[in-house]
Design a protein around this motif. Structure first.
Motif, PDB file in Angstrom:
ATOM      1  N   ASN A 136       0.831  -1.201   0.000  1.00 40.76           N
ATOM      2  CA  ASN A 136       0.000   0.000   0.000  1.00 40.76           C
ATOM      3  C   ASN A 136       0.867   1.253   0.000  1.00 40.76           C
ATOM      4  O   ASN A 136       0.605   2.189  -0.760  1.00 40.76           O
ATOM      5  CB  ASN A 136      -0.941  -0.020   1.206  1.00 40.76           C
ATOM      6  N   THR A 138       0.891   3.970  -2.990  1.00 40.06           N
ATOM      7  CA  THR A 138       0.480   5.357  -2.723  1.00 40.06           C
ATOM      8  C   THR A 138       1.606   6.337  -3.056  1.00 40.06           C
ATOM      9  O   THR A 138       1.338   7.417  -3.583  1.00 40.06           O
ATOM     10  CB  THR A 138       0.023   5.553  -1.265  1.00 40.06           C
ATOM     11  N   LEU A 187      -8.123   2.800  -2.998  1.00 39.79           N
ATOM     12  CA  LEU A 187      -6.842   2.836  -2.296  1.00 39.79           C
ATOM     13  C   LEU A 187      -6.950   3.621  -0.990  1.00 39.79           C
ATOM     14  O   LEU A 187      -6.344   3.244   0.017  1.00 39.79           O
ATOM     15  CB  LEU A 187      -5.773   3.443  -3.199  1.00 39.79           C
ATOM     16  N   CYS A 240      -8.539   1.328   1.522  1.00 37.87           N
ATOM     17  CA  CYS A 240      -7.543   0.359   2.009  1.00 37.87           C
ATOM     18  C   CYS A 240      -6.560   1.012   2.972  1.00 37.87           C
ATOM     19  O   CYS A 240      -6.189   0.423   3.988  1.00 37.87           O
ATOM     20  CB  CYS A 240      -6.791  -0.255   0.833  1.00 37.87           C
ATOM     21  N   SER A 241      -6.150   2.233   2.661  1.00 41.93           N
ATOM     22  CA  SER A 241      -5.222   2.952   3.538  1.00 41.93           C
ATOM     23  C   SER A 241      -5.847   3.204   4.901  1.00 41.93           C
ATOM     24  O   SER A 241      -5.194   3.060   5.938  1.00 41.93           O
ATOM     25  CB  SER A 241      -4.801   4.276   2.898  1.00 41.93           C
TER      26      SER A 241
END
Length: 172
Positions: free
Chosen positions: A6, A10, A143, A146-147
Motif C-alpha cells: 500500500n 500510494t 486505495l 484500504c489505507s
C-alpha cells in the motif's frame, strides 16, 4: 506485507500526480502565451485541466492518509487517555474507510458508463475522454479505503498496547 505494498503504491501514485501537475504547468503557460501573444489559445486546455485536477486529487488521497496529511482535529481527543485515543483513532479510520468505500462503490457505475458510452468532455477541436478520470476516482477511493483500513488496524494495535496513535501512520 499489505502495508508495504500500500505504501509503495500510494507513493508511486503521488509521484505520478506530481508529474502530471508539473506537465499541466507547461500546458497552462503555453495556453496563456498563445492567448496573449498569438491570440490563439491551446485548444482543449480547460477540459484537460479540469479532468487533470480531479485525477491529481484522487491519485494523492491514499498517500495523504498514510502520511497523516488528512484533516485531524484532536482538541477533544488529545485530552483522553492514550489507549482511548487509539480506539478513537481506530473508529475514525474505520469511518474513513467506510466513507471512501462508499465513494468507490458510487463511482463504479459512472466509470463503467463513461467507458461503454464513449463519453467525452468538450466540443470542437479537442474532445477529452471522461473515462480515465472516472476510473482514477474509483482507483483513488479504493486505495484510500484500504489505507484507512490499514490505519484502523494500526490504531487498534496501539490502543490494545495502551498507546496513542502516532501522528503519521507511515512512521511505524
Amino acid at each position: 506485507m499489505p502495508k508495504k505494498i500500500n505504501d509503495w503504491v500510494t507513493q508511486a501514485l503521488l509521484v505520478a500526480a506530481a508529474i502530471l501537475a508539473f506537465l499541466l504547468c507547461f500546458l497552462v503557460v503555453a495556453d496563456v502565451i498563445g492567448r496573449v501573444v498569438f491570440n490563439s489559445p491551446v485548444k482543449g486546455t480547460p477540459e484537460i485541466v479540469s479532468s487533470s485536477i480531479v485525477v491529481i486529487c484522487f491519485l494523492q488521497a491514499g498517500y495523504a492518509i498514510r502520511s497523516g496529511g488528512m484533516l485531524n482535529v484532536d482538541a477533544f481527543v488529545g485530552k483522553l487517555p492514550p489507549g482511548v485515543q487509539g480506539w478513537v483513532g481506530a473508529v475514525g479510520a474505520l469511518l474513513g474507510a467506510g466513507f471512501f468505500a462508499f465513494l468507490c462503490w458510487g463511482s463504479l457505475d459512472g466509470a463503467a458508463h463513461a467507458w461503454t458510452s464513449n463519453e467525452f468532455e468538450g466540443e470542437g477541436a479537442l474532445r477529452v475522454p471522461v473515462w480515465p478520470a472516472r476510473f482514477v476516482i474509483v482507483l483513488g477511493t479504493a486505495l484510500a479505503a484500504c489505507s484507512y483500513l490499514l490505519l484502523m488496524f494500526e490504531n487498534a494495535a496501539l490502543a490494545r498496547a495502551g498507546k496513542a496513535p502516532a501522528a503519521s501512520a507511515a512512521q511505524h
